[in-house]
Design an enzyme around this catalytic site. Structure first.
Site, PDB file in Angstrom:
ATOM      1  N   HIS A 199       4.880   0.394  -0.448  1.00  0.00           N
ATOM      2  CA  HIS A 199       5.707  -0.487   0.386  1.00  0.00           C
ATOM      3  C   HIS A 199       4.794  -1.599   0.902  1.00  0.00           C
ATOM      4  O   HIS A 199       3.579  -1.538   0.701  1.00  0.00           O
ATOM      5  CB  HIS A 199       6.336   0.294   1.554  1.00  0.00           C
ATOM      6  CG  HIS A 199       5.323   0.883   2.491  1.00  0.00           C
ATOM      7  ND1 HIS A 199       4.694   2.081   2.247  1.00  0.00           N
ATOM      8  CD2 HIS A 199       4.800   0.434   3.652  1.00  0.00           C
ATOM      9  CE1 HIS A 199       3.848   2.360   3.228  1.00  0.00           C
ATOM     10  NE2 HIS A 199       3.884   1.364   4.094  1.00  0.00           N
ATOM     11  N   HIS A 258       0.836  -1.204   0.000  1.00  0.00           N
ATOM     12  CA  HIS A 258       0.000   0.000   0.000  1.00  0.00           C
ATOM     13  C   HIS A 258       0.870   1.253   0.000  1.00  0.00           C
ATOM     14  O   HIS A 258       2.089   1.194   0.147  1.00  0.00           O
ATOM     15  CB  HIS A 258      -0.982   0.006   1.186  1.00  0.00           C
ATOM     16  CG  HIS A 258      -0.355   0.374   2.497  1.00  0.00           C
ATOM     17  ND1 HIS A 258      -1.048   1.010   3.493  1.00  0.00           N
ATOM     18  CD2 HIS A 258       0.894   0.197   2.992  1.00  0.00           C
ATOM     19  CE1 HIS A 258      -0.263   1.205   4.528  1.00  0.00           C
ATOM     20  NE2 HIS A 258       0.916   0.716   4.257  1.00  0.00           N
ATOM     21  N   ASP A 308      -4.828 -10.817   0.761  1.00  0.00           N
ATOM     22  CA  ASP A 308      -3.498 -11.429   0.717  1.00  0.00           C
ATOM     23  C   ASP A 308      -2.850 -11.300  -0.668  1.00  0.00           C
ATOM     24  O   ASP A 308      -3.476 -11.598  -1.692  1.00  0.00           O
ATOM     25  CB  ASP A 308      -3.594 -12.913   1.096  1.00  0.00           C
ATOM     26  CG  ASP A 308      -2.227 -13.534   1.310  1.00  0.00           C
ATOM     27  OD1 ASP A 308      -1.320 -12.829   1.795  1.00  0.00           O
ATOM     28  OD2 ASP A 308      -2.069 -14.735   0.990  1.00  0.00           O
ATOM     29  N   HIS A 309      -1.596 -10.813  -0.664  1.00  0.00           N
ATOM     30  CA  HIS A 309      -0.835 -10.587  -1.904  1.00  0.00           C
ATOM     31  C   HIS A 309      -1.532  -9.598  -2.839  1.00  0.00           C
ATOM     32  O   HIS A 309      -1.491  -9.740  -4.065  1.00  0.00           O
ATOM     33  CB  HIS A 309      -0.524 -11.913  -2.616  1.00  0.00           C
ATOM     34  CG  HIS A 309       0.596 -12.653  -1.938  1.00  0.00           C
ATOM     35  ND1 HIS A 309       0.422 -13.301  -0.735  1.00  0.00           N
ATOM     36  CD2 HIS A 309       1.900 -12.809  -2.269  1.00  0.00           C
ATOM     37  CE1 HIS A 309       1.567 -13.827  -0.358  1.00  0.00           C
ATOM     38  NE2 HIS A 309       2.492 -13.534  -1.262  1.00  0.00           N
ATOM     39  N   CYS A 331       6.058   6.644   4.123  1.00  0.00           N
ATOM     40  CA  CYS A 331       4.885   5.809   3.806  1.00  0.00           C
ATOM     41  C   CYS A 331       4.078   6.373   2.639  1.00  0.00           C
ATOM     42  O   CYS A 331       3.116   5.758   2.179  1.00  0.00           O
ATOM     43  CB  CYS A 331       3.989   5.664   5.035  1.00  0.00           C
ATOM     44  SG  CYS A 331       4.872   4.920   6.406  1.00  0.00           S
ATOM     45  N   HIS A 389       3.654  -4.844   3.889  1.00  0.00           N
ATOM     46  CA  HIS A 389       3.622  -5.315   5.280  1.00  0.00           C
ATOM     47  C   HIS A 389       3.218  -6.778   5.323  1.00  0.00           C
ATOM     48  O   HIS A 389       2.432  -7.231   4.483  1.00  0.00           O
ATOM     49  CB  HIS A 389       2.595  -4.536   6.110  1.00  0.00           C
ATOM     50  CG  HIS A 389       2.910  -3.093   6.272  1.00  0.00           C
ATOM     51  ND1 HIS A 389       3.915  -2.631   7.084  1.00  0.00           N
ATOM     52  CD2 HIS A 389       2.341  -1.990   5.720  1.00  0.00           C
ATOM     53  CE1 HIS A 389       3.958  -1.306   7.031  1.00  0.00           C
ATOM     54  NE2 HIS A 389       3.011  -0.892   6.204  1.00  0.00           N
TER      55      HIS A 389
HETATM   56  N1  LIG Z   1      -2.010   6.172  12.588  1.00  0.00           N
HETATM   57  C1  LIG Z   1      -1.257   5.519  11.677  1.00  0.00           C
HETATM   58  N2  LIG Z   1      -0.017   5.926  11.429  1.00  0.00           N
HETATM   59  C2  LIG Z   1       0.724   5.267  10.517  1.00  0.00           C
HETATM   60  C3  LIG Z   1       0.209   4.150   9.836  1.00  0.00           C
HETATM   61  C4  LIG Z   1      -1.129   3.759  10.115  1.00  0.00           C
HETATM   62  O1  LIG Z   1      -1.655   2.797   9.531  1.00  0.00           O
HETATM   63  N3  LIG Z   1      -1.822   4.452  11.030  1.00  0.00           N
HETATM   64  N4  LIG Z   1       0.986   3.479   8.950  1.00  0.00           N
HETATM   65  C5  LIG Z   1       2.212   3.810   8.689  1.00  0.00           C
HETATM   66  C6  LIG Z   1       3.006   3.013   7.710  1.00  0.00           C
HETATM   67  O2  LIG Z   1       2.163   2.383   6.788  1.00  0.00           O
HETATM   68  C7  LIG Z   1       3.846   1.933   8.380  1.00  0.00           C
HETATM   69  O3  LIG Z   1       3.115   1.237   9.336  1.00  0.00           O
HETATM   70  C8  LIG Z   1       5.025   2.498   9.021  1.00  0.00           C
HETATM   71  O4  LIG Z   1       5.950   1.455   9.113  1.00  0.00           O
HETATM   72  P1  LIG Z   1       7.239   1.571   9.983  1.00  0.00           P
HETATM   73  O5  LIG Z   1       7.477   2.978  10.437  1.00  0.00           O
HETATM   74  O6  LIG Z   1       8.312   0.892   9.240  1.00  0.00           O
HETATM   75  O7  LIG Z   1       6.792   0.669  11.193  1.00  0.00           O
HETATM   76  P2  LIG Z   1       7.375   0.602  12.651  1.00  0.00           P
HETATM   77  O8  LIG Z   1       6.809   1.744  13.443  1.00  0.00           O
HETATM   78  O9  LIG Z   1       7.016  -0.738  13.206  1.00  0.00           O
HETATM   79  O10 LIG Z   1       8.912   0.663  12.457  1.00  0.00           O
HETATM   80  P3  LIG Z   1      10.021   1.503  13.226  1.00  0.00           P
HETATM   81  O11 LIG Z   1      11.262   0.870  12.770  1.00  0.00           O
HETATM   82  O12 LIG Z   1       9.780   1.345  14.690  1.00  0.00           O
HETATM   83  O13 LIG Z   1       9.879   2.940  12.798  1.00  0.00           O
HETATM   84  C9  LIG Z   1       2.833   4.992   9.318  1.00  0.00           C
HETATM   85  N5  LIG Z   1       1.977   5.649  10.255  1.00  0.00           N
HETATM   86 ZN    ZN Z   2       2.514   0.868   5.555  1.00  0.00          ZN
END
Ligand SMILES: Nc1nc2c(c(=O)[nH]1)N=C([C@H](O)[C@H](O)COP(=O)(O)OP(=O)(O)OP(=O)(O)O)CN2
Ligand code: ZN
Length: 146
Positions: A42, A17, A82-83, A36, A44
């Site tokens: 990217h 997404h 999925d995928h 993002c 997940h």
């Molecule tokens: N309120 C939200 N904020 C964010 C979302 C979301 O869905 N709701 N999503 C994202 C990005 O899609 C993604 O999840 C960010 O990934 P990442 O920063 O790599 O994830 P982590 O926090 O687990 O990794 P760190 O290494 O700890 O930064 C962003 N925001």
């Molecule tokens: Zn994401």
């Protein structure tokens, strides 16, 4: 008096997404979502936990047959998400950002509708969606008053 029990099943799915709001300019999107908002997206490995709640059927000893819950998740979550690229393959995300919050709500209503059709109306209790190991969203079907 019957015991009320919570029954849960977890599945994982992979999806791509891009966080992007159609209501914002490109600059605003980039500022808000940062990495993002990368134009090419990217991915997940999501984990979804579906929790149902109900009385134990005295005949079967079950709140719900797990085979039915498995089939429900396969049809409503796995086959649809999925995928897939959430933004391009899932119509629901055509005009709204594919955040975990919106994805959890989408999954809630897909599962709720499926279960209602299968005579499991009102049994869904909670959707818990892990976008990463650290980012988790919970939805229980609640709505604000406005
Ligand atoms: N309120 C939200 N904020 C964010 C979302 C979301 O869905 N709701 N999503 C994202 C990005 O899609 C993604 O999840 C960010 O990934 P990442 O920063 O790599 O994830 P982590 O926090 O687990 O990794 P760190 O290494 O700890 O930064 C962003 N925001
Ligand atoms: Zn994401």
């Amino acid at each position: 008096m019957s015991s009320i029990v919570y029954l849960s099943r977890i599945e994982t799915f992979s999806a791509a997404h891009r966080l992007h709001s159609p209501s914002l300019s490109d600059e605003e999107n980039e500022k808000l979502y940062g990495k993002c908002n990368n134009p090419n997206g990217h991915g997940h490995n999501y984990k979804v936990e579906v929790i149902v709640k109900g009385e134990i059927d005295p005949l079967t000893g079950m709140v719900m047959n797990l085979e039915d819950l498995k089939e429900c998740i396969k049809i409503t979550v796995m086959n649809v998400l999925d995928h897939k690229n959430l933004d391009h393959d899932v119509t629901y995300f055509k005009d709204i950002p594919s955040t975990s919050e919106n994805l959890a709500v989408f999954i809630w209503y897909s599962i709720k509708d499926y279960l209602s059709e299968k005579s499991y109306k009102g049994i869904l209790y909670e959707i818990k969606l892990y976008e990463t190991e650290k980012n988790v969203v919970i939805y229980r079907g609640e709505k604000s008053d406005d």
